[in-house]
Enzyme design. Structure first.
Site, short mmCIF file in Angstrom:
data_model
loop_
_atom_site.label_atom_id
_atom_site.label_comp_id
_atom_site.label_asym_id
_atom_site.label_seq_id
_atom_site.Cartn_x
_atom_site.Cartn_y
_atom_site.Cartn_z
CB SER A 23 -0.70 0.10 1.14
OG SER A 23 -1.60 1.25 1.27
CE LYS A 48 -2.84 -2.62 -0.24
NZ LYS A 48 -3.79 -2.63 -1.43
CD GLU A 107 -7.43 3.08 0.41
OE1 GLU A 107 -7.82 3.33 -0.85
OE2 GLU A 107 -6.42 2.47 0.68
CG HIS A 115 -4.60 -0.96 4.05
ND1 HIS A 115 -4.88 -0.54 2.81
CD2 HIS A 115 -3.77 0.10 4.75
CE1 HIS A 115 -4.39 0.67 2.67
NE2 HIS A 115 -3.39 0.95 3.78
CG ASN A 116 -7.08 -1.72 -0.04
OD1 ASN A 116 -6.37 -1.45 0.38
ND2 ASN A 116 -7.06 -1.99 -1.29
#
Length: 470
Positions: free
Chosen positions: A129, A183, A190, A186-187
């Protein structure tokens, strides 16, 4: 001729910048791209004079690498990854390592990991990222797969990662698809962060009539306090950009139709599978989907009325309240994401280290934020913490902020300003803090129409009632 230390396939924006990053840290690299013109362009322009070897076939790439080979795949997630693996595999040997640096779905990574393991080939699903700048200057890196393979990659990955006060933004996440799962979360966070910021902007713009210049000043000030983060920083900068064609703020000239690549949707789907509520993230995904209904929204706006008033209270009072609502909702979004990782760690036996994951998100990645230090400290001191909402520091802050938080949502609702993520965050907070929810009625209904049974508050056991019997 000396062999190159690592190879990379896929020279789109992320791949090209990652290759330049690797070389700049003292590692020799060979690159390949299906469209070979990109290879030629890189080695003759940005890569000129650097230790970057351009190769023009898969075989040439493999032959140029020192064994056991380390190869980073930077191609679009999905079938393209499987096709590339099929092309590369005939040239690989036992002990070679393939590193998938794209946004692959973690269950696809699990499948590829299992398949290649039978051939003695290590497969690392590695979340990266940071966007274009992060790839070049130092991203946050989330590698998952065989531990022994990570140990061979660690000297490179930790050096090319972003560096923060307590080390490189890279750590071993866990086996098989753990890296890509983290990940994905994480997104999802986000998505939540971006939607919350968009709603804060919408309220300030439409309730107070603020123009871009004043919004830029507000977000810049917010970035100096608890909201300090990459996304708040770039938001302030967005409001300063003028459209060269019209002279208006560029943000006002952009169509209100947001795209997505699927990782947010995956987070929502997997959260349902794990039985973990992530309403803020779900609301962010739904908001992007709703934004795509532009023609229908245009039609509806002309025939469905709503409030047309402005906020009548003190301007600074609402600005301060939106600040607090944004931070409180942000805490809830991260609480949902970390709870999801905790559940996955238990379900898949990954032994995820939430303190370390929070630490490597402090730099390089899109959700990097000052308060990740607080999250890291929470899990360092309470590794068994079930939810961030139970951490004393966050309890104190949320308790203090909740009156302003509620006031913002009441104001937005009264003015007809949609706030899906703010409302979802407060609903999550209120549901989590309540000792009794109305699902006793839900369970009674289920037992009424389907004999699904229920439990009682006053004694152990499972019960069923004849609800039509008087």
């Amino acid at each position: 001729m000396a062999k190159q230390e690592i190879g990379l396939v896929g020279l789109a924006v992320m791949g090209e910048n990652l290759a330049l990053n690797i070389e700049s840290k003292g590692f020799s690299i060979a690159v390949y791209n299906r469209t070979t013109d990109k290879v030629k362009k890189l080695v003759e322009s940005r890569g000129s004079g650097k230790n970057i070897l351009g190769t023009y076939s898969i075989k040439e790439l493999i032959d140029s690498l020192e064994p056991p080979r380390r190869i980073i795949l930077m191609v679009k997630a999905g079938p393209a990854v499987d096709e590339l693996i099929d092309q590369i595999k005939p040239y690989l040997s036992e002990g070679d390592i393939l590193i998938d640096g794209g946004n692959s779905f973690f269950k696809d990574t699990d499948r590829r990991f299992t398949f290649l393991r039978t051939e003695g080939i290590h497969y690392m699903g590695t979340g990266i990222s940071g966007g274009e700048e992060g790839a070049l200057k130092g991203p946050s890196i989330m590698p998952g797969g065989p531990k022994e393979a990570y140990e061979r990659l660690e000297p490179i990955l930790t050096k090319i990662a972003a560096q923060v006060d307590d080390g490189p933004c890279c750590t071993y996440i866990g086996p098989s698809g753990a890296g890509h799962f983290v990940k994905m979360v994480h997104n999802g966070i986000e998505y939540g962060d971006m939607q919350l910021i968009a709603e804060a902007y919408d309220i300030l713009k439409n309730a107070l009539g603020l123009e871009a210049a004043e919004l830029a000043d507000i977000f810049a000030r917010w970035n100096e306090g608890v909201l300090n983060s990459f996304l708040i920083e770039i938001t302030a900068k967005v409001f300063t950009k003028t459209d060269s064609e019209t002279g208006k703020p560029l943000v006002d000239m952009i169509l209100d139709k947001a795209g997505q690549k699927g990782t947010g949707k995956w987070a929502s789907q997997i959260a349902f599978d794990l039985g973990v509520p992530i309403p803020t993230i779900n609301a962010a995904v739904e908001a992007r989907i709703l934004s795509a209904y532009k023609p229908e929204r245009m039609e509806a706006s002309g025939i469905i009325g709503g409030p047309q008033t402005r906020f009548e209270g003190k301007k600074q009072e609402l600005i301060d309240a939106v600040h607090d609502a944004l931070y409180a909702s942000k805490i809830c979004s991260y609480a949902q994401g970390t709870a999801m990782m905790k559940a996955a760690s238990e379900e898949y036996l990954w032994n995820l280290n939430l303190a370390e994951i929070s630490r490597i998100w402090k730099g390089g990645c899109i959700i990097r934020a000052q308060f990740l230090d607080r999250i890291k400290e929470a899990y360092l001191h309470h590794s068994d913490l079930p939810n961030l909402l139970l951490y004393p520091e966050f309890i104190a802050w949320l308790s203090k902020a909740q009156d302003r938080w509620r006031m913002v949502i009441q104001t937005a609702n009264g003015l007809g300003i949609p706030c899906l993520a703010f409302s979802a965050s407060l609903g999550y907070f209120d549901s989590y803090r309540k000792d009794r929810l109305p699902q006793n009625l839900t369970q009674a209904q289920r037992d009424f129409f389907g004999a699904h049974t229920y439990e009682r508050v006053d004694r152990e056991g499972v019960f069923h009632s004849n609800w039509n019997e008087k």
